[in-house]
Design a protein around this motif. Structure first.
Motif: not given
Length: 271
Positions: A215-230, A254-255
């Motif tokens: 939960n604590f990884i996936l939500k911030p990871a997809f905050t803005q899909k067009r931005k990179t994972i970094y 990577k996205r």
């Protein structure tokens, strides 16, 4: 009452108790008995199975489930339906209706208790479109001993969730606990009132525990899909982000949808 799903029986019950489908709860009542029987057949339930049904409505699906399952435990949020369900399901000794918002149910405790009496516990639900993701997340993150989920969702959503090239926090959650498939399409014409689009039955087989740290990884990871994972994880890992990504062998440009579930599970180790 037998064959609740027959249109004449549905109309009789709704007229008698002056019930109209609630837009607030996204209600659409199934009025085709053959369709309901096909849905039940996809679940492979038997007398050693307890079914948890979310949103029984006036009991059309509940009735057919009860002929095959050992017990049917229904959660209904709409208390207007109490009198209707007492008439339609009152004669079925293996059906129990609890009037509670399913999202507030401690599912793990409920399933733990049911597993003492039944070999298998599964969920069957005709989900309101507006709350599909919330309910599926609630089930998956509960870490209860369910064997499977059989959910009717909007056809477009079902196609997305079962597309191996489509990725979202929910698809990664599902992938982390098991597998998903599309079992059947359900025409909009077998509902009253008829929705604007067709539906589909998805099956999620559950065979692994859910890692709550996802939960604590996936939500911030997809905050803005067009931005990179970094860029998306900088707010979580701060100055350590680059090092953590390198250690997980994840390219920082990577996205989020380009990662695999294994990548996200690796990232949970650094929380």
């Amino acid at each position: 009452m037998k064959d609740i799903a027959k249109k004449s029986n549905t109309v009789y019950l709704l007229d008698k108790y002056q019930i109209q489908a609630s837009k607030k709860y996204g209600q659409n009542f199934l009025i085709d008995l053959n369709t309901i029987k096909k849905i039940v057949n996809t679940t492979n339930i038997d007398k050693d199975t307890c079914v948890i049904e979310i949103g029984p409505g006036i009991g059309a699906l509940s009735e057919q489930l009860s002929y095959h399952a050992g017990h049917v435990l229904c959660y209904e949020i709409d208390t207007r339906l109490k009198d209707v369900l007492e008439e339609s399901l009152g004669e079925f000794k293996n059906i129990e209706v609890i009037y509670q918002d399913f999202l507030t149910v401690d599912l793990k405790n409920v399933v733990d208790d049911l597993k003492k009496r039944y070999h298998r516990v599964c969920i069957v639900a005709n989900l309101p479109y507006y709350i599909t993701s919330d309910i599926l997340e609630h089930i998956i993150t509960s870490n209860s001993q369910l064997s499977s989920i059989h959910a009717m969702v909007q056809k477009e959503v079902a196609v997305k969730l079962t597309d191996q090239n489509y990725h979202s926090p929910l698809t990664f959650m599902i992938e982390s606990v098991g597998s998903i498939s599309l079992d059947m399409i359900v025409s909009k014409n077998v509902f009253s009132p008829a929705p604007h689009v067709d539906s589909a039955i998805i099956r999620i087989e559950l065979n692994r525990e859910y890692n709550p740290l996802l939960n604590f990884i996936l939500k911030p990871a997809f905050t803005q899909k067009r931005k990179t994972i970094y860029n998306n994880l900088k707010g979580l890992f701060h100055e350590k982000t680059k090092d953590i990504l390198e250690e997980c062998h994840i390219k920082e440009n990577k996205r989020p949808e380009e990662l695999k579930i294994e990548d996200y599970l690796k990232l949970t180790q650094f929380l």
